[in-house]
Design a protein around this motif. Structure first.
Motif, PDB file in Angstrom:
ATOM      1  N   ALA A 111       0.843  -1.192   0.000  1.00 43.18           N
ATOM      2  CA  ALA A 111       0.000   0.000   0.000  1.00 43.18           C
ATOM      3  C   ALA A 111       0.878   1.242   0.000  1.00 43.18           C
ATOM      4  O   ALA A 111       2.012   1.233   0.477  1.00 43.18           O
ATOM      5  CB  ALA A 111      -0.904   0.001   1.227  1.00 43.18           C
ATOM      6  N   SER A 112       0.358   2.311  -0.597  1.00 42.68           N
ATOM      7  CA  SER A 112       1.086   3.576  -0.652  1.00 42.68           C
ATOM      8  C   SER A 112       0.078   4.713  -0.666  1.00 42.68           C
ATOM      9  O   SER A 112      -1.091   4.515  -1.003  1.00 42.68           O
ATOM     10  CB  SER A 112       1.975   3.628  -1.901  1.00 42.68           C
ATOM     11  N   ALA A 113       0.545   5.904  -0.311  1.00 46.42           N
ATOM     12  CA  ALA A 113      -0.320   7.083  -0.325  1.00 46.42           C
ATOM     13  C   ALA A 113      -0.028   7.898  -1.583  1.00 46.42           C
ATOM     14  O   ALA A 113       1.135   8.182  -1.881  1.00 46.42           O
ATOM     15  CB  ALA A 113      -0.082   7.928   0.921  1.00 46.42           C
ATOM     16  N   ALA A 114      -1.054   8.257  -2.309  1.00 45.63           N
ATOM     17  CA  ALA A 114      -0.866   9.084  -3.501  1.00 45.63           C
ATOM     18  C   ALA A 114      -0.249  10.414  -3.119  1.00 45.63           C
ATOM     19  O   ALA A 114      -0.557  10.988  -2.065  1.00 45.63           O
ATOM     20  CB  ALA A 114      -2.210   9.305  -4.198  1.00 45.63           C
ATOM     21  N   GLY A 115       0.658  10.905  -3.950  1.00 44.07           N
ATOM     22  CA  GLY A 115       1.319  12.166  -3.684  1.00 44.07           C
ATOM     23  C   GLY A 115       2.590  12.023  -2.875  1.00 44.07           C
ATOM     24  O   GLY A 115       3.220  13.025  -2.543  1.00 44.07           O
ATOM     25  N   ARG A 116       2.981  10.783  -2.605  1.00 40.60           N
ATOM     26  CA  ARG A 116       4.187  10.546  -1.806  1.00 40.60           C
ATOM     27  C   ARG A 116       5.034   9.477  -2.491  1.00 40.60           C
ATOM     28  O   ARG A 116       4.516   8.470  -2.982  1.00 40.60           O
ATOM     29  CB  ARG A 116       3.798  10.079  -0.407  1.00 40.60           C
ATOM     30  N   LEU A 117       6.335   9.699  -2.537  1.00 38.04           N
ATOM     31  CA  LEU A 117       7.259   8.711  -3.086  1.00 38.04           C
ATOM     32  C   LEU A 117       7.601   7.712  -1.988  1.00 38.04           C
ATOM     33  O   LEU A 117       8.118   8.091  -0.933  1.00 38.04           O
ATOM     34  CB  LEU A 117       8.536   9.404  -3.571  1.00 38.04           C
TER      35      LEU A 117
END
Length: 408
Positions: free
Chosen positions: A349-355
């Motif tokens: 999982a990852s958060a959009a807008g973050r590398l």
């Protein structure tokens, strides 16, 4: 609320594009033998043709191509053998029509010949006569005098670290010394009351050996820089300002680990601001791990404030610090990092807008993510490489092909 962290984060790509410090190292002249990995300050051009003479690429016979036209197994051509050539000698034999000269690979081809027929397509039928069973065209088996390098051609470009093969070409062209960019001097400063030198045998409660500085030294050396240790500075803004002032005066890049979080212990920002214009470029990057990162420029010298957690600090320095180091050191064409294509073994999982930079182990083509707190340096030592999840993505599914950047 006191101690609350708050960042105006900037995308990593935007920070790298916008943070362009003016600092560049000077130049120095080095011997070719000492130039591996060094960065030419200017293109190096050839003062002569290479190889400089027509040269045979095969063992065989130097001939006039017209004398072999139509030759085959059923109708061979017969040529008079009028001599032989040796390596390292002038090709001063005249090849008249209907004649041939024996020649080894690499020997000079006589001006009167325009091709070399491979020995496999010939046989000696009688003393002084060879039989040719395959025709050759003009230029077959021959390297032109300027085919490797033409007069004035660029041998190596400026801005690209020299590789072993580059040194070979420079040697062939007779280059013995060259002007290169001086290696960037990189100040490494650790901050924190809890830090003690790695040599400390017994730790008191709350003390931590400084691991980040040793790893940064290795990364700087791998990237062609010269690490300069300024030791451990306690959480004292005046003392840190004094240390930073000395580092900016003596080095080409300053790296400070810890103290960049916006909170009760944020000493680095205040110390950097005291160094003068232009000051802080950004404080906070949209990256995980490594959000509390500071980028600044003081008296043309870039200053990078890294997070205190070792894993975060090293990840950020790879992603942001190394590009800045290369820029300062004159590298405009960095060598690509070794990488392999693998398949994600499980979803991330990852958060959009973050590398997101995810450590992975690699087995049988499967990249398995390694998770843990950013204070755990062992995650890096267990990882074979890392996967970058770009800012727009919200994660990666299992089975997704990914590029794994490998650790050297």
């Amino acid at each position: 609320m006191p101690g609350r962290e708050f960042f105006q984060t900037q995308p990593v790509s935007q920070a790298l594009a916008g943070f362009r410090p003016r600092r560049r190292t000077g130049t120095e002249t080095v011997r070719r033998e000492d130039a591996l990995g060094r960065v030419p300050a200017e293109p190096i051009r050839s003062g002569a043709e290479l190889p400089g003479f027509a040269r045979s690429t095969v063992d065989g016979y130097a001939v006039r191509a017209a004398d072999t036209y139509g030759a085959g197994d059923g109708l061979p051509a017969y040529l008079d053998l009028v001599g032989s050539l040796r390596m390292g000698t002038a090709a001063d034999v005249e090849i008249r029509p209907g004649a041939a000269v024996q020649i080894p690979t690499g020997a000079a081809v006589p001006d009167s010949a325009d091709a070399v027929v491979m020995v496999e397509h010939t046989q000696v039928t009688m003393p002084g006569v060879i039989e040719v069973t395959k025709s050759v065209a003009v230029g077959d088996g021959v390297v032109r005098p300027d085919e490797d390098v033409a007069l004035g051609k660029e041998l190596v470009p400026a801005g690209r670290p020299l590789r072993a093969q580059d040194l070979g070409l420079l040697a062939a062209a007779g280059v013995t010394r060259l002007v290169v960019c001086a290696k960037p001097r990189v100040a490494i400063i650790s901050t924190g009351d809890e830090l003690v030198p790695p040599e400390t045998a017994e730790l008191s409660p709350g003390e931590v050996r400084d691991a980040t500085a040793s790893a940064l030294v290795g990364l700087v050396e791998q990237a062609g820089g010269v690490p300069v240790s300024y030791g451990i500075v306690p959480d004292d803004v005046d003392l840190l300002t004094k240390t930073l002032t000395a580092a900016v005066a003596e080095c080409d890049l300053v790296v400070v680990s810890a103290g960049s979080s916006v909170g009760a212990r944020d000493e680095t920002t205040a110390a950097v601001e005291a160094l003068g214009a232009p000051g802080v470029y950004c404080h906070g990057l949209a990256i995980k791990p490594g959000k509390p990162t500071l980028l600044a420029e003081c008296s043309d010298v870039p200053v990078i404030g890294l997070p205190g957690n070792p894993l975060s600090a090293l990840v950020v320095f790879r992603m942001v610090g190394l590009p800045v180091l290369r820029l300062v050191g004159g590298i405009t064409s960095p060598a690509p990092e070794p990488s392999v294509v693998a398949t994600m073994a499980r979803p991330i999982a990852s958060a959009a807008g973050r590398l997101d930079v995810v450590q992975v182990s690699l087995r049988d083509g499967l990249a398995t993510p390694l998770f843990g707190h950013s204070a755990l340096l062992s995650l890096l030592t267990s990882a074979d490489g890392y996967v970058v999840i770009p800012e727009p993505a919200t994660g990666l599914d299992a089975g997704t092909p990914v590029t794994v950047t490998m650790y050297r």
